[in-house]
Design a protein around this motif. Structure first.
Motif, PDB file in Angstrom:
ATOM      1  N   THR A   2       0.836  -1.203   0.000  1.00  0.00           N
ATOM      2  CA  THR A   2       0.000   0.000   0.000  1.00  0.00           C
ATOM      3  C   THR A   2       0.867   1.248   0.000  1.00  0.00           C
ATOM      4  OG1 THR A   2      -0.070   0.110   2.399  1.00  0.00           O
ATOM      5  CG2 THR A   2      -1.767  -1.234   1.322  1.00  0.00           C
ATOM      6  N   LYS A   3       0.240   2.388  -0.272  1.00  0.00           N
ATOM      7  CA  LYS A   3       0.970   3.657  -0.273  1.00  0.00           C
ATOM      8  C   LYS A   3       1.567   3.933   1.100  1.00  0.00           C
ATOM      9  CE  LYS A   3      -1.379   6.242  -3.857  1.00  0.00           C
ATOM     10  NZ  LYS A   3      -2.134   7.451  -4.161  1.00  0.00           N
ATOM     11  N   ALA A   7       5.544   4.439   1.784  1.00  0.00           N
ATOM     12  CA  ALA A   7       6.068   5.682   2.368  1.00  0.00           C
ATOM     13  C   ALA A   7       6.885   5.377   3.622  1.00  0.00           C
ATOM     14  CB  ALA A   7       4.929   6.635   2.688  1.00  0.00           C
ATOM     15  N   ARG A   8       6.399   4.465   4.445  1.00  0.00           N
ATOM     16  CA  ARG A   8       7.114   4.095   5.668  1.00  0.00           C
ATOM     17  C   ARG A   8       8.461   3.439   5.334  1.00  0.00           C
ATOM     18  NH1 ARG A   8       4.601   1.145  10.939  1.00  0.00           N
ATOM     19  NH2 ARG A   8       6.525   1.145  12.113  1.00  0.00           N
ATOM     20  N   ARG A   9       8.464   2.593   4.325  1.00  0.00           N
ATOM     21  CA  ARG A   9       9.702   1.932   3.910  1.00  0.00           C
ATOM     22  C   ARG A   9      10.699   2.940   3.337  1.00  0.00           C
ATOM     23  NH1 ARG A   9       9.872  -3.463   0.308  1.00  0.00           N
ATOM     24  NH2 ARG A   9      11.632  -4.306   1.458  1.00  0.00           N
ATOM     25  N   ALA A  10      10.205   3.896   2.571  1.00  0.00           N
ATOM     26  CA  ALA A  10      11.072   4.935   2.009  1.00  0.00           C
ATOM     27  C   ALA A  10      11.704   5.766   3.122  1.00  0.00           C
ATOM     28  CB  ALA A  10      10.283   5.822   1.053  1.00  0.00           C
ATOM     29  N   ARG A  11      10.924   6.122   4.153  1.00  0.00           N
ATOM     30  CA  ARG A  11      11.476   6.872   5.288  1.00  0.00           C
ATOM     31  C   ARG A  11      12.537   6.055   6.013  1.00  0.00           C
ATOM     32  NH1 ARG A  11       6.100   8.786   6.247  1.00  0.00           N
ATOM     33  NH2 ARG A  11       5.788   7.029   7.632  1.00  0.00           N
TER      34      ARG A  11
END
Length: 121
Positions: A2-3, A7-11
């Motif tokens: 999911t988005k 986003a959490r993985r990118a951070r």
């Protein structure tokens, strides 16, 4: 994925990348301070020196400049005995030694360090 998970993985990857990047300046200093720790290490190189952004070597003199860090050497004033000046990015090193009755260099950290009677390592 999911988005929100993306986003959490990118951070998380950004935090890891920032931590690794901050260690890049520390590793050459740690490597130069542990230069003779293992068997087969080059005993001619001293255990002490400076790690700077830039290193220049010309006609026997060596100069390190730009955010220099000391490894078991004085931060200011005369430097006695042999020491190394190493470039943080390119790992270009010069070994500076003292002539009898003279100092081997002068430090003005964090701006610069100058060595006399230097040769490339």
């Amino acid at each position: 994925m999911t988005k929100w998970k993306a986003a959490r993985r990118a951070r998380a990857l950004t935090v890891v990348a920032a931590a690794v990047t901050s260690l890049v300046g520390v590793l050459p200093a740690a490597a130069s301070s542990a230069a003779d720790d293992g068997p087969g290490a080059d005993s001619r190189l001293p255990h002490r020196g400076y790690v700077c952004d830039r290193v220049e070597h010309d006609r026997g003199a060596g100069v390190g400049s730009g955010d220099c860090r000391a490894v078991r050497t004085p931060r200011h004033g005369h430097v006695r005995d042999a020491f190394v000046i190493e470039s943080r990015r390119t790992h270009y090193r010069v070994v500076c030694t003292s002539k009898r009755g003279h100092v081997s260099g002068y430090a003005n950290l964090p701006k610069w360090v100058r060595g006399a009677s230097c040769h490339r390592a």
